[in-house]
Design an enzyme around this catalytic site. Structure first.
Site, PDB file in Angstrom:
ATOM      1  N   SER A 179      15.212  -5.778   5.118  1.00 16.08           N
ATOM      2  CA  SER A 179      15.600  -5.612   6.281  1.00 16.08           C
ATOM      3  C   SER A 179      15.882  -3.920   6.405  1.00 16.08           C
ATOM      4  O   SER A 179      14.942  -3.310   6.123  1.00 16.08           O
ATOM      5  CB  SER A 179      16.884  -6.301   6.463  1.00 16.08           C
ATOM      6  OG  SER A 179      17.396  -6.062   7.815  1.00 16.08           O
TER       7      SER A 179
ATOM      8  N   ASP B  13      -2.925  -9.873   7.035  1.00 12.79           N
ATOM      9  CA  ASP B  13      -2.237  -9.536   8.318  1.00 12.79           C
ATOM     10  C   ASP B  13      -1.115 -10.343   8.760  1.00 12.79           C
ATOM     11  O   ASP B  13      -1.442 -11.392   8.883  1.00 12.79           O
ATOM     12  CB  ASP B  13      -3.345  -9.390   9.470  1.00 12.79           C
ATOM     13  CG  ASP B  13      -2.558  -8.881  10.719  1.00 12.79           C
ATOM     14  OD1 ASP B  13      -1.421  -8.806  10.875  1.00 12.79           O
ATOM     15  OD2 ASP B  13      -3.459  -8.804  11.781  1.00 12.79           O
TER      16      ASP B  13
ATOM     17  N   LYS C  99      14.961  -6.851  13.187  1.00 18.04           N
ATOM     18  CA  LYS C  99      15.899  -6.776  12.045  1.00 18.04           C
ATOM     19  C   LYS C  99      17.198  -7.775  12.222  1.00 18.04           C
ATOM     20  O   LYS C  99      17.619  -8.512  11.199  1.00 18.04           O
ATOM     21  CB  LYS C  99      16.305  -5.382  11.683  1.00 18.04           C
ATOM     22  CG  LYS C  99      15.000  -4.512  11.190  1.00 18.04           C
ATOM     23  CD  LYS C  99      14.279  -5.349   9.853  1.00 18.04           C
ATOM     24  CE  LYS C  99      13.296  -4.515   9.662  1.00 18.04           C
ATOM     25  NZ  LYS C  99      12.365  -5.057   8.369  1.00 18.04           N
TER      26      LYS C  99
ATOM     27  N   SER D 246       0.781  -1.123   0.013  1.00 10.91           N
ATOM     28  CA  SER D 246       0.171   0.139   0.078  1.00 10.91           C
ATOM     29  C   SER D 246       0.780   1.244  -0.069  1.00 10.91           C
ATOM     30  O   SER D 246       0.270   2.433  -0.460  1.00 10.91           O
ATOM     31  CB  SER D 246      -0.964   0.118   1.248  1.00 10.91           C
ATOM     32  OG  SER D 246      -0.251  -0.038   2.291  1.00 10.91           O
ATOM     33  N   SER D 247       2.044   1.100   0.279  1.00 14.81           N
ATOM     34  CA  SER D 247       2.982   2.229   0.345  1.00 14.81           C
ATOM     35  C   SER D 247       4.483   1.812   0.511  1.00 14.81           C
ATOM     36  O   SER D 247       4.801   0.660   0.665  1.00 14.81           O
ATOM     37  CB  SER D 247       2.751   3.096   2.022  1.00 14.81           C
ATOM     38  OG  SER D 247       2.994   2.540   2.874  1.00 14.81           O
ATOM     39  N   GLY D 248       5.239   2.948   0.543  1.00 18.45           N
ATOM     40  CA  GLY D 248       6.741   2.652   0.764  1.00 18.45           C
ATOM     41  C   GLY D 248       7.250   1.773  -0.525  1.00 18.45           C
ATOM     42  O   GLY D 248       6.870   2.060  -1.643  1.00 18.45           O
TER      43      GLY D 248
ATOM     44  N   TYR E 262      13.037  -2.838  17.248  1.00 19.99           N
ATOM     45  CA  TYR E 262      13.109  -2.557  15.552  1.00 19.99           C
ATOM     46  C   TYR E 262      14.482  -3.446  15.315  1.00 19.99           C
ATOM     47  O   TYR E 262      14.634  -4.277  14.370  1.00 19.99           O
ATOM     48  CB  TYR E 262      13.172  -1.397  15.091  1.00 19.99           C
ATOM     49  CG  TYR E 262      13.211  -1.233  13.675  1.00 19.99           C
ATOM     50  CD1 TYR E 262      12.140  -1.606  12.789  1.00 19.99           C
ATOM     51  CD2 TYR E 262      14.487  -0.901  13.094  1.00 19.99           C
ATOM     52  CE1 TYR E 262      12.189  -1.678  11.379  1.00 19.99           C
ATOM     53  CE2 TYR E 262      14.496  -0.676  11.535  1.00 19.99           C
ATOM     54  CZ  TYR E 262      13.531  -1.031  10.911  1.00 19.99           C
ATOM     55  OH  TYR E 262      13.672  -1.002   9.351  1.00 19.99           O
TER      56      TYR E 262
ATOM     57  N   THR F 227       9.695   7.547   2.683  1.00 26.70           N
ATOM     58  CA  THR F 227       8.830   6.765   2.558  1.00 26.70           C
ATOM     59  C   THR F 227       7.846   7.135   4.008  1.00 26.70           C
ATOM     60  O   THR F 227       8.324   7.528   4.819  1.00 26.70           O
ATOM     61  CB  THR F 227       8.963   5.417   2.643  1.00 26.70           C
ATOM     62  OG1 THR F 227       9.494   4.751   3.796  1.00 26.70           O
ATOM     63  CG2 THR F 227       9.868   5.056   1.520  1.00 26.70           C
TER      64      THR F 227
END
Length: 286
Positions: free
Chosen positions: A141, A64, A159, A19-21, A155, A190
């Site tokens: 990543s 999801d 990663k 949907s984005s990025g 985060y 983004t």
């Protein structure tokens, strides 16, 4: 001897979080090239334009990635109809705040999304890739999978973890002509940084602490990230045709410099531990 892989012109890509990025940028470029893209989103309305523009080659699916049963059901459904040549694990988000500031629910959700979700997507797709005799796994990543900053602990946990998983899997599946690439982008313009990033409830004790330095980065008034999502998406797409698959690919000059400096410091520290490490071995001959 490893069998030669013939690149497929009409590749089918499965990309999570389109949907984005990066997911959106890759999808639009691939569709423009005539590729078929199966894109997953949490809200289908965000890709209605792609469904309208590319009714034959864009297949949207709601997913999801924290729902493990849904992942397996989707892959089972798709592989009955499509030969998926490339999987891109892209779905994910950033969570900022000191470790002490994070709630249990925030910790569990980012691990389920950024780590477990990617692991389960790979596990689900491998049987079909083995059966078809080829495939490419691309894991989005971050250079934060090698370099850690304060205020971003969970985060980094996700990663660092997914990079170890993918590096191990790369060795397991190479003999099946399945390549693995871990993509480590630097800062990019983004929604990850300027829209979807989540921030923990601040504790007064951390005011002025390095754990809150991210607040400057998340404010676009302090300058935009240097990375161009469209250019990064192009390099990721191109990597699918490289043989052998590049295990790691850093995108962004600042990200590469920071990664090199961090790894050089790490190696230098390890080299000071030669005697310490040897002191825990049994003496020779015992």
């Amino acid at each position: 001897m490893k069998k030669e892989i013939k690149m497929i012109k009409n590749q089918t890509w499965l990309i999570t979080g389109v949907s984005s990025g990066f997911g959106r940028a890759m999808t639009t470029q691939l569709l423009a090239q005539g590729k078929t893209v199966i894109g997953t989103v949490r809200n289908m309305t965000k890709v209605q334009d792609l469904l309208d523009q590319y009714p034959e080659t864009f297949i949207g699916r709601t997913l999801d990635v924290t729902d493990i049963n849904a992942i397996h059901q989707l892959i089972d459904e798709l592989t009955k109809t499509y030969q998926i040549d490339v999987l891109v694990n892209n779905a994910g988000y950033g969570l900022f705040g000191a470790a002490e500031e994070l709630s249990d629910a925030e910790v569990e959700r980012i691990i389920a999304t950024d780590l477990t979700g990617s692991i389960q997507m790979v596990r689900a797709i491998l049987p079909s890739m083995r059966a078809q005799g080829h495939g490419r796994l691309i894991q989005i990543s971050s250079y934060g999978g090698q370099v850690a900053f304060p205020g971003n602990s969970m985060y980094h946990a996700a990663k660092f973890g997914i990079e170890g998983f993918m590096e191990s899997v790369a060795q397991e599946v190479a003999s099946f002509n399945i390549g693995v690439t871990i993509v480590e982008p630097g800062g990019a313009r983004t929604e990850f940084r300027y829209g979807s990033a989540q921030v923990a409830k601040a504790l007064p004790a951390y005011e002025g602490n390095p754990a809150h330095a991210f607040q400057t980065m998340l404010n676009p008034e302090n300058g935009l990230a240097p990375g161009d999502p469209a250019r990064m998406a192009s390099r990721i797409i191109e990597s699918a045709d490289r043989e052998p698959a590049p295990l790691r690919m850093v995108l962004g000059s600042q990200a590469l410099q920071s990664t090199i400096e961090t790894l050089e410091k790490r190696v230098a520290d390890f080299k000071t531990q030669t005697k310490l490490a040897a002191s825990t071995d049994f003496p020779a001959g015992e």
